[in-house]
Design an enzyme around this catalytic site. Structure first.
Site, PDB file in Angstrom:
ATOM      1  N   ASP A  73       0.833  -1.191   0.000  1.00  0.00           N
ATOM      2  CA  ASP A  73       0.000   0.000   0.000  1.00  0.00           C
ATOM      3  C   ASP A  73       0.880   1.258   0.000  1.00  0.00           C
ATOM      4  O   ASP A  73       1.846   1.354   0.773  1.00  0.00           O
ATOM      5  CB  ASP A  73      -0.892  -0.023   1.253  1.00  0.00           C
ATOM      6  CG  ASP A  73      -1.840   1.141   1.323  1.00  0.00           C
ATOM      7  OD1 ASP A  73      -2.755   1.201   0.493  1.00  0.00           O
ATOM      8  OD2 ASP A  73      -1.656   1.988   2.227  1.00  0.00           O
ATOM      9  N   GLU A 107       1.728  -0.503  -5.084  1.00  0.00           N
ATOM     10  CA  GLU A 107       0.800   0.572  -5.420  1.00  0.00           C
ATOM     11  C   GLU A 107       1.703   1.790  -5.611  1.00  0.00           C
ATOM     12  O   GLU A 107       2.177   2.379  -4.621  1.00  0.00           O
ATOM     13  CB  GLU A 107      -0.208   0.822  -4.296  1.00  0.00           C
ATOM     14  CG  GLU A 107      -1.189   1.920  -4.643  1.00  0.00           C
ATOM     15  CD  GLU A 107      -2.144   2.253  -3.493  1.00  0.00           C
ATOM     16  OE1 GLU A 107      -3.273   2.677  -3.777  1.00  0.00           O
ATOM     17  OE2 GLU A 107      -1.755   2.105  -2.318  1.00  0.00           O
TER      18      GLU A 107
END
Length: 489
Positions: free
Chosen positions: A351, A387
């Protein structure tokens, strides 16, 4: 403190491995803190409710406090109290009145009960976070629990699906298994439910090779949500990077997660974890003292250089973990290795991965984090998905991650959506995205498989909403449809 003492004194123990490690005869405890003056190991009765003893970790080796508790066994509930200067203007927020979670805890049990005592400062005081709170936070914090790591893996082997054959299904453990109609009622919402036969048959029918679990690291429900009768459903609020989220377990045992992985592997399905190493659930300088902040705030977090009372926030969540500190990098790498070697997962989706690569302020593709991953004999061999953005300046880094890494290709997502809705002048770019996005990856020798080609994920509209609505409909969370991105193509 209620109950009889557990033991008169700790043995010296060892500084490694970190956390609480049972060796068959007792438990070794090891906790890093660069600036602490004293560390107490807090022991609780079998229910976890009553603190029965505090033992000072007198041994210190290379800034690691350690001790060995003979005859202690798995199931022991524990926490820490760490003493040192409370000087927010200098970046230090030690407060021995606050019970703290072990950053290396393999199991975190119970739910947080929000109370002002969880904060290191006096809520509502005129000096704000510069004030000091002396109330005991132990009654309100979850407990760490010593685990038995032995598990019968049998002939378990990673499926090792080639990238060019990989079809990823992103899912939420609780939501998916509660909604699937054929999951047995007792297993809905749990790891066990994810490994049951109807679910596996569903994946196989869809052609799924790989499931990506939204965060299963132990996380907390934010106070402002709880006070409104809500919870942090998605889980991007980690507080324990070694402990599987307790509320997703039907049995309360770590072995349930391992059984899930083993069963999915038997069906040829890989398991990836969505991991949130960029920030923690402790939030900004106005947040609670639960773990890292009370153990060594200045080591664990990126602080504003000219005013270390405040945090650098590249995540939008109030804080950023300090990837410039070797012990924080060690924590991250130890966590990754643990999930591969002990839990047998097949890879990770990171993330806001750009945050992990910020050496100073800029995103650096040659950062220490990438160097560690590149040379690690375990982590470098599993699937790594970035990401490739965060909210900081220069955070959008699609196409710029180094070898070994694949990336969520946001350009593929946007182009496919535009083409789908008939946006003019997208045919050429659509062809480029469909054939591998060579403009992003070819110059650095990366193959088309470096691109994770997706149309939608947990951010923004679900696939059903994407083909149903022009505008967002987030009314259910009580924020008057103000949160989330409106522009969803």
């Amino acid at each position: 403190m209620a109950g009889a003492p557990v033991i008169d004194a700790l043995w010296p123990g060892k500084p490694y491995p970190r956390g609480a490690t049972w060796d068959g005869m007792g438990v070794n405890f090891a906790l890093f803190s660069e600036s602490a003056e004293r560390v107490e190991l807090c022991l609780f009765d079998p229910s976890g409710r009553n603190e029965v003893q505090r033992l000072v970790l007198r041994e210190q080796t290379d800034q690691v406090f350690h001790g060995y508790l003979p005859q202690a066994r798995p199931g022991l509930h524990y926490g820490y109290r760490v003493y040192g200067p409370y000087s927010p203007r200098d970046g230090h927020r030690f407060n021995g009145h606050k019970l703290l979670l072990d950053p290396y805890a393999r199991n975190i049990v119970g739910s947080i009960r929000w109370h002002d005592a969880l904060f290191g400062y006096r809520i509502g005081h005129s000096q704000g976070d510069l004030s000091f709170d002396r109330r005991d936070s132990a009654p309100y914090l979850p407990r760490c629990k010593v685990v038995e790591s032995a598990f019968t893996w049998g002939e378990d082997r990673p499926p090792r699906v080639p990238w060019h054959e990989t079809v990823i299904y992103e899912l939420h453990v609780r939501g998916f298994t509660r909604r699937h109609p054929d999951v047995p009622p007792a297993l809905r919402g749990t790891y066990g439910g994810l490994a049951c036969a109807p679910v596996i048959e569903h994946f196989k029918r869809l052609g799924v090779t790989t499931i990506e679990l939204m965060p299963v690291h132990s996380f907390l429900d934010d106070r402002h949500l709880v006070e409104r009768g809500l919870r942090n459903y998605w889980g991007y609020n980690s507080i324990g990077y070694f402990a599987p989220e307790h509320r997703y377990s039907a049995t309360g045992k770590v072995g349930e997660f391992k059984t899930m992985v083993r069963t999915l592997h038997e069906a040829g399905i890989e398991v990836l974890l969505d991991v949130v190493y960029n920030h923690t659930a402790e939030g900004s300088e106005r947040g609670p003292t639960l773990c890292f902040r009370g153990i060594d705030n200045a080591a664990y977090y990126r602080l504003v250089r000219d005013d270390p009372r405040y945090y650098q926030d590249f995540t939008g969540c109030g804080n950023t973990l300090n990837m410039q500190h070797p012990r924080v990098l060690q924590l991250l790498m130890d966590s990754l290795r643990y999930w591969v070697t002990e839990m047998h997962v097949d890879g990770f989706r990171f993330d806001l991965a750009s945050t992990l690569a910020r050496e100073l302020h800029d995103v650096d593709r040659l950062s220490a984090f990438f160097d560690l991953v590149q040379q690690d004999p375990i982590v470098s061999q599993v699937k790594l998905i970035a990401e490739p953005w965060d909210i900081g300046e220069g955070g959008y880094q699609v196409g710029n991650f180094p070898g070994l890494w694949t990336e969520w290709n946001g350009k593929f997502r946007d182009t496919v959506r535009d083409y789908w809705r008939g946006q003019p002048a997208t045919l050429g770019e659509f062809a480029s995205r469909l054939t591998g996005s060579s403009d992003l990856y070819e110059a650095t020798g990366r193959r088309p498989s470096a691109s994770i080609n997706f149309v939608t994920a947990h951010d923004g509209f679900t696939l059903r909403d994407l083909v149903s609505y022009n505008e967002k409909h987030n009314e259910a969370n009580g924020e008057n449809n103000q949160d989330g991105e409106t522009y969803n193509r």
